[in-house]
Write a protein that holds these residues in place. Structure first.
Motif, PDB file in Angstrom:
ATOM      1  N   LYS A  69       9.040  30.292  -0.943  1.00  0.00           N
ATOM      2  CA  LYS A  69       8.230  31.583  -1.573  1.00  0.00           C
ATOM      3  C   LYS A  69       8.593  32.405  -2.067  1.00  0.00           C
ATOM      4  CE  LYS A  69       4.756  29.987   1.295  1.00  0.00           C
ATOM      5  NZ  LYS A  69       3.754  29.000   1.005  1.00  0.00           N
ATOM      6  N   LEU A  70       9.898  32.364  -2.576  1.00  0.00           N
ATOM      7  CA  LEU A  70      10.646  33.613  -1.958  1.00  0.00           C
ATOM      8  C   LEU A  70      11.094  33.859  -3.766  1.00  0.00           C
ATOM      9  CD1 LEU A  70      13.705  34.086   0.514  1.00  0.00           C
ATOM     10  CD2 LEU A  70      11.518  35.782  -0.635  1.00  0.00           C
ATOM     11  N   GLY A  71      10.426  32.200  -4.269  1.00  0.00           N
ATOM     12  CA  GLY A  71      11.330  32.156  -5.467  1.00  0.00           C
ATOM     13  C   GLY A  71      10.229  32.018  -6.471  1.00  0.00           C
ATOM     14  N   VAL A  72       8.835  31.487  -5.693  1.00  0.00           N
ATOM     15  CA  VAL A  72       7.298  31.631  -6.214  1.00  0.00           C
ATOM     16  C   VAL A  72       7.708  33.479  -6.583  1.00  0.00           C
ATOM     17  CG1 VAL A  72       4.877  32.560  -5.940  1.00  0.00           C
ATOM     18  CG2 VAL A  72       6.190  29.956  -5.544  1.00  0.00           C
ATOM     19  N   MET A  73       8.417  34.574  -6.003  1.00  0.00           N
ATOM     20  CA  MET A  73       8.105  36.008  -5.796  1.00  0.00           C
ATOM     21  C   MET A  73       9.060  36.296  -7.166  1.00  0.00           C
ATOM     22  SD  MET A  73       7.458  37.543  -2.284  1.00  0.00           S
ATOM     23  CE  MET A  73       8.277  38.498  -2.156  1.00  0.00           C
ATOM     24  N   GLY A  74      10.299  35.371  -7.601  1.00  0.00           N
ATOM     25  CA  GLY A  74      10.867  35.587  -8.821  1.00  0.00           C
ATOM     26  C   GLY A  74      12.435  35.674  -7.894  1.00  0.00           C
ATOM     27  N   PHE A  75      13.176  35.508  -6.774  1.00  0.00           N
ATOM     28  CA  PHE A  75      14.104  35.615  -6.083  1.00  0.00           C
ATOM     29  C   PHE A  75      14.895  34.704  -6.588  1.00  0.00           C
ATOM     30  CE2 PHE A  75      12.353  39.017  -3.322  1.00  0.00           C
ATOM     31  CZ  PHE A  75      13.002  39.936  -3.014  1.00  0.00           C
ATOM     32  N   LYS A  76      15.954  34.713  -6.599  1.00  0.00           N
ATOM     33  CA  LYS A  76      16.790  33.378  -6.939  1.00  0.00           C
ATOM     34  C   LYS A  76      17.946  33.930  -5.907  1.00  0.00           C
ATOM     35  CE  LYS A  76      15.058  32.590 -11.083  1.00  0.00           C
ATOM     36  NZ  LYS A  76      14.563  32.050 -10.886  1.00  0.00           N
ATOM     37  N   PRO A  77      18.718  32.146  -5.022  1.00  0.00           N
ATOM     38  CA  PRO A  77      19.382  32.495  -4.326  1.00  0.00           C
ATOM     39  C   PRO A  77      21.400  33.001  -4.806  1.00  0.00           C
ATOM     40  CG  PRO A  77      18.453  30.235  -4.744  1.00  0.00           C
ATOM     41  CD  PRO A  77      18.159  30.770  -5.669  1.00  0.00           C
ATOM     42  N   ALA A  78      21.598  32.991  -4.268  1.00  0.00           N
ATOM     43  CA  ALA A  78      23.133  34.097  -4.977  1.00  0.00           C
ATOM     44  C   ALA A  78      23.879  32.508  -4.736  1.00  0.00           C
ATOM     45  CB  ALA A  78      23.450  34.848  -3.915  1.00  0.00           C
ATOM     46  N   ARG A  79      25.142  32.383  -5.650  1.00  0.00           N
ATOM     47  CA  ARG A  79      25.642  31.004  -5.887  1.00  0.00           C
ATOM     48  C   ARG A  79      26.518  31.167  -4.559  1.00  0.00           C
ATOM     49  NH1 ARG A  79      29.279  30.665  -9.867  1.00  0.00           N
ATOM     50  NH2 ARG A  79      29.155  33.214  -9.816  1.00  0.00           N
ATOM     51  N   LEU A  80      26.975  31.950  -4.230  1.00  0.00           N
ATOM     52  CA  LEU A  80      28.504  31.772  -2.657  1.00  0.00           C
ATOM     53  C   LEU A  80      27.501  31.787  -2.027  1.00  0.00           C
ATOM     54  CD1 LEU A  80      30.848  34.033  -4.720  1.00  0.00           C
ATOM     55  CD2 LEU A  80      30.695  31.245  -4.305  1.00  0.00           C
ATOM     56  N   ASP A  81      26.481  32.623  -1.167  1.00  0.00           N
ATOM     57  CA  ASP A  81      25.616  33.336   0.101  1.00  0.00           C
ATOM     58  C   ASP A  81      24.473  32.446  -0.086  1.00  0.00           C
ATOM     59  OD1 ASP A  81      24.677  33.808   2.336  1.00  0.00           O
ATOM     60  OD2 ASP A  81      25.540  35.491   2.129  1.00  0.00           O
ATOM     61  N   PRO A  82      23.958  31.352   0.913  1.00  0.00           N
ATOM     62  CA  PRO A  82      22.090  30.289   0.746  1.00  0.00           C
ATOM     63  C   PRO A  82      21.699  31.057   1.457  1.00  0.00           C
ATOM     64  CG  PRO A  82      24.528  29.304   2.508  1.00  0.00           C
ATOM     65  CD  PRO A  82      24.758  30.849   1.871  1.00  0.00           C
ATOM     66  N   CYS A  83      22.001  32.314   2.137  1.00  0.00           N
ATOM     67  CA  CYS A  83      20.985  33.144   2.790  1.00  0.00           C
ATOM     68  C   CYS A  83      21.107  34.525   2.203  1.00  0.00           C
ATOM     69  CB  CYS A  83      21.728  33.409   4.927  1.00  0.00           C
ATOM     70  SG  CYS A  83      22.029  32.123   5.276  1.00  0.00           S
ATOM     71  N   HIS A  88      15.532  40.016 -10.499  1.00  0.00           N
ATOM     72  CA  HIS A  88      16.574  40.544 -11.166  1.00  0.00           C
ATOM     73  C   HIS A  88      15.028  40.991 -12.482  1.00  0.00           C
ATOM     74  CE1 HIS A  88      20.171  39.176 -10.557  1.00  0.00           C
ATOM     75  NE2 HIS A  88      20.778  39.823 -11.123  1.00  0.00           N
ATOM     76  N   ARG A  89      14.642  42.180 -13.269  1.00  0.00           N
ATOM     77  CA  ARG A  89      14.027  41.957 -13.647  1.00  0.00           C
ATOM     78  C   ARG A  89      14.664  42.688 -15.465  1.00  0.00           C
ATOM     79  NH1 ARG A  89       9.029  44.337 -10.520  1.00  0.00           N
ATOM     80  NH2 ARG A  89       8.781  41.751  -9.352  1.00  0.00           N
ATOM     81  N   GLY A  90      14.315  42.514 -16.169  1.00  0.00           N
ATOM     82  CA  GLY A  90      14.383  42.942 -17.779  1.00  0.00           C
ATOM     83  C   GLY A  90      15.804  42.871 -17.643  1.00  0.00           C
ATOM     84  N   GLY A  91      16.645  41.861 -16.879  1.00  0.00           N
ATOM     85  CA  GLY A  91      18.469  41.678 -17.077  1.00  0.00           C
ATOM     86  C   GLY A  91      18.895  42.631 -15.668  1.00  0.00           C
ATOM     87  N   GLU A  92      18.248  43.320 -14.813  1.00  0.00           N
ATOM     88  CA  GLU A  92      19.233  44.373 -14.062  1.00  0.00           C
ATOM     89  C   GLU A  92      18.659  43.916 -12.898  1.00  0.00           C
ATOM     90  OE1 GLU A  92      21.087  47.031 -14.751  1.00  0.00           O
ATOM     91  OE2 GLU A  92      21.328  46.718 -16.705  1.00  0.00           O
ATOM     92  N   LEU A  93      20.045  44.307 -11.395  1.00  0.00           N
ATOM     93  CA  LEU A  93      19.977  43.801  -9.924  1.00  0.00           C
ATOM     94  C   LEU A  93      18.471  44.836  -9.459  1.00  0.00           C
ATOM     95  CD1 LEU A  93      19.554  42.550  -7.719  1.00  0.00           C
ATOM     96  CD2 LEU A  93      21.489  44.142  -7.154  1.00  0.00           C
ATOM     97  N   VAL A  94      17.109  44.026  -8.933  1.00  0.00           N
ATOM     98  CA  VAL A  94      15.850  45.363  -8.380  1.00  0.00           C
ATOM     99  C   VAL A  94      16.193  45.280  -7.097  1.00  0.00           C
ATOM    100  CG1 VAL A  94      14.725  45.482 -11.532  1.00  0.00           C
ATOM    101  CG2 VAL A  94      14.236  43.990  -9.404  1.00  0.00           C
ATOM    102  N   ALA A  95      16.567  44.254  -6.460  1.00  0.00           N
ATOM    103  CA  ALA A  95      15.685  43.522  -5.295  1.00  0.00           C
ATOM    104  C   ALA A  95      17.039  42.691  -4.623  1.00  0.00           C
ATOM    105  CB  ALA A  95      14.864  43.362  -5.280  1.00  0.00           C
ATOM    106  N   LEU A  96      17.390  42.949  -3.344  1.00  0.00           N
ATOM    107  CA  LEU A  96      18.096  42.364  -2.875  1.00  0.00           C
ATOM    108  C   LEU A  96      17.380  41.700  -0.723  1.00  0.00           C
ATOM    109  CD1 LEU A  96      21.993  43.110  -3.064  1.00  0.00           C
ATOM    110  CD2 LEU A  96      20.684  41.501  -4.213  1.00  0.00           C
ATOM    111  N   LEU A  97      17.293  40.456  -0.977  1.00  0.00           N
ATOM    112  CA  LEU A  97      17.392  39.782   0.474  1.00  0.00           C
ATOM    113  C   LEU A  97      17.597  39.046   1.208  1.00  0.00           C
ATOM    114  CD1 LEU A  97      12.946  39.811   0.988  1.00  0.00           C
ATOM    115  CD2 LEU A  97      15.055  37.626   1.551  1.00  0.00           C
ATOM    116  N   CYS A  98      18.227  39.142   2.066  1.00  0.00           N
ATOM    117  CA  CYS A  98      19.239  38.224   3.006  1.00  0.00           C
ATOM    118  C   CYS A  98      18.205  37.766   4.405  1.00  0.00           C
ATOM    119  CB  CYS A  98      20.625  39.069   3.293  1.00  0.00           C
ATOM    120  SG  CYS A  98      20.368  39.858   4.856  1.00  0.00           S
TER     121      CYS A  98
END
Length: 188
Positions: A69-83, A88-98
């Motif tokens: 569901k998060l993938g459909v919303m555009g969220f990508k998992p961080a490389r170093l933390d699976p949670c 990102h929008r326009g190359g800029e970080l706009v939100a984090l979710l853990c």
């Protein structure tokens, strides 16, 4: 997330996904049978269609469902933390979710984006207690003029940390307090 939210003055929100494991489907080709609770469907065996609390695979199946569901919303998992998930929008970080099982903590660059994230999650899951996190996974949280303060004061005062303080002299029981503020974050 606390540090980013404080450093960038972003909105911070926590939410709990009610009955999270029940959203996860058992994959096709996999069959799991269970005995029903006493008093229900006497003499029957039931085939599960969804993950169930107590099933060893349920946490993984729930994580896969949420990640989808998060993938459909555009969220990508961080490389170093699976949670941890980044948006990102326009190359800029706009939100984090853990996530911590069914507890979510999110920060976003503005209230509108945070409302959009919550609304999108509510299309798929029942969320409860969406708002500023006064407590998140046992950590007390508050925002003040300098930023965000996190501590485990409640944990210590309710006697859950006896082993930490075993042998300490009277009056030495103080909860550690961490300040996530703009000034401290900028200085490193």
């Amino acid at each position: 997330i606390f540090a980013v939210s404080a450093a960038k003055s972003w909105t911070l929100l926590s939410a709990d996904v009610q009955t999270a494991f029940l959203y996860a489907k058992i994959p096709d080709g996999e069959t799991i049978f269970v005995s029903p609770p006493h008093g229900f469907f006497e003499g029957k065996i039931l085939r599960l269609k969804r993950a169930l609390y107590g099933l060893r695979k349920s946490p993984l199946l729930w994580k896969q469902e949420l990640e989808s569901k998060l993938g459909v919303m555009g969220f990508k998992p961080a490389r170093l933390d699976p949670c941890l998930y980044t948006l990102h929008r326009g190359g800029e970080l706009v939100a984090l979710l853990c996530t911590h099982v069914d507890d979510c903590l999110a920060t976003a660059c503005n209230d509108g984006l945070m409302q959009d994230i919550v609304a999108e999650l509510k299309k798929s899951f029942t969320l409860s207690a969406a708002g500023f996190p006064n407590r998140y996974v046992g950590i007390d949280v508050r925002r003040d003029a300098s930023g965000i303060v996190i501590s485990q004061e409640t944990y210590v005062h309710h006697g859950h940390a006896e082993e930490i303080w075993d042998g300490a002299r009277e009056g030495e029981h103080r909860a550690a307090e961490w300040r996530c503020c703009r000034e401290a974050t900028r200085k490193g």
